[in-house]
Design an enzyme around this catalytic site. Structure first.
Site, PDB file in Angstrom:
ATOM      1  N   HIS B  53     -38.983  15.270 -52.653  1.00 11.52           N
ATOM      2  CA  HIS B  53     -39.385  13.880 -52.809  1.00 11.52           C
ATOM      3  C   HIS B  53     -38.658  13.349 -54.044  1.00 11.52           C
ATOM      4  O   HIS B  53     -38.030  14.117 -54.782  1.00 11.52           O
ATOM      5  CB  HIS B  53     -40.907  13.806 -52.997  1.00 11.52           C
ATOM      6  CG  HIS B  53     -41.692  13.837 -51.714  1.00 11.52           C
ATOM      7  ND1 HIS B  53     -43.032  13.563 -51.656  1.00 11.52           N
ATOM      8  CD2 HIS B  53     -41.303  14.117 -50.437  1.00 11.52           C
ATOM      9  CE1 HIS B  53     -43.463  13.670 -50.397  1.00 11.52           C
ATOM     10  NE2 HIS B  53     -42.432  14.004 -49.638  1.00 11.52           N
ATOM     11  N   GLU B  55     -39.576  12.238 -57.014  1.00 14.62           N
ATOM     12  CA  GLU B  55     -39.957  12.780 -58.324  1.00 14.62           C
ATOM     13  C   GLU B  55     -39.482  14.225 -58.467  1.00 14.62           C
ATOM     14  O   GLU B  55     -39.099  14.669 -59.553  1.00 14.62           O
ATOM     15  CB  GLU B  55     -41.481  12.710 -58.496  1.00 14.62           C
ATOM     16  CG  GLU B  55     -42.073  11.301 -58.431  1.00 14.62           C
ATOM     17  CD  GLU B  55     -42.454  10.887 -57.010  1.00 14.62           C
ATOM     18  OE1 GLU B  55     -41.796  11.344 -56.042  1.00 14.62           O
ATOM     19  OE2 GLU B  55     -43.406  10.104 -56.875  1.00 14.62           O
ATOM     20  N   SER B  80     -46.081   5.146 -55.538  1.00 12.50           N
ATOM     21  CA  SER B  80     -47.190   5.983 -56.017  1.00 12.50           C
ATOM     22  C   SER B  80     -46.985   7.435 -55.566  1.00 12.50           C
ATOM     23  O   SER B  80     -46.723   7.691 -54.396  1.00 12.50           O
ATOM     24  CB  SER B  80     -48.498   5.408 -55.438  1.00 12.50           C
ATOM     25  OG  SER B  80     -49.625   6.012 -56.015  1.00 12.50           O
ATOM     26  N   CYS B  82     -47.224  11.184 -54.273  1.00 10.33           N
ATOM     27  CA  CYS B  82     -48.063  11.972 -53.360  1.00 10.33           C
ATOM     28  C   CYS B  82     -48.715  13.122 -54.135  1.00 10.33           C
ATOM     29  O   CYS B  82     -48.439  13.341 -55.317  1.00 10.33           O
ATOM     30  CB  CYS B  82     -47.217  12.515 -52.210  1.00 10.33           C
ATOM     31  SG  CYS B  82     -46.234  13.963 -52.678  1.00 10.33           S
ATOM     32  N   CYS B  85     -46.092  15.538 -55.765  1.00 12.33           N
ATOM     33  CA  CYS B  85     -45.400  14.988 -56.938  1.00 12.33           C
ATOM     34  C   CYS B  85     -46.376  14.772 -58.095  1.00 12.33           C
ATOM     35  O   CYS B  85     -46.011  14.918 -59.264  1.00 12.33           O
ATOM     36  CB  CYS B  85     -44.679  13.709 -56.558  1.00 12.33           C
ATOM     37  SG  CYS B  85     -43.391  13.996 -55.306  1.00 12.33           S
TER      38      CYS B  85
END
Lengths: 148, 148
Positions: B53, B55, B80, B82, B85
């Site tokens: 992902h 991040e 935002s 998950c 992350c």
């Protein structure tokens, strides 16, 4: 439980990590019908990776899967999962996390339970020995990996 | 806030992800003294990766760092975070998470706060537009990435 193919694979991965001079933690993701979806070990040393903890490697090596593939799955890991790996298990909605041991490190087991996961701790001697040797011989590497 | 170099880099990464046909989410990790440690975007499509992902890519691209490097750091992300992350930000003890928007998806913001992190939500129009377009055009890819 300890004779499960998933747990055996996780321990094999941990030993492979140790043999490579890395962090000796392994994991294996197994589907609800007993198929190994992916297995792997910590790759901090081998790939210079801060994200490929054992559980993350197992997920990565499982490749792209639809959500249905993770339904009822079990993540086997030789060590109690850190916050990152805990979150990954929650994201992918694995049903059960089987932990080799949590004496060397206690991770997000309570949080996993609070999010509806089943957590099984085996207190496995081989997993503990791998970590004890590693933490004694390479404390700086372990501290780096767990961000202490 | 939105003029921060870290946030600008995160949005650039999200756009790069969109241009590559991937999931348009970007992130950037910035040290307490304002240095960009790493930046990246979601690589599900590009690398067939379920773990990278945005991040996570930013962390991965930061390479191996001692715990001290993350002290006081900020993770900028266009969406935002998950659960995975979120857990990664907790593992590496970043101090602050700056979120582009949380209308398209609400992640682990409350849990981050409960673990002592500062969370700032920008409600940025560009971030929302990127996600709205993507979720409309490729709902199956989005569902796969967020494991729905």
């Amino acid at each position: 439980m300890e004779s499960d193919a998933g747990f055996i694979a996780a321990v094999e991965e941990a030993k492979q990590g140790a043999a490579e001079g890395g962090v000796p933690i392994g994991a294996c993701l197994v589907s609800k019908d007993g198929k190994i979806l992916g297995r792997g070990h910590n790759m901090r040393v081998q790939k210079g990776s801060p994200v490929l903890h054992a559980e993350m490697s197992a997920l990565e090596n499982s490749g792209r899967l639809p959500a249905s593939a993770y339904e009822g799955a079990t993540m086997y890991t030789t060590l109690s999962p850190c916050d990152m790996c805990t979150g990954a298990c929650i994201l992918y909605k694995v049903k059960r996390v089987v932990v080799g041991e949590n004496k060397s490190f206690m991770g997000g087991e309570d949080y996993l339970k609070s999010r509806g996961k089943e957590v099984v701790v085996l207190d496995n001697a081989e997993c503990k020995q791998l970590m004890e040797k590693f933490m004694k011989e390479k404390p700086e590497l372990w501290n780096e990996d767990i961000s202490v």
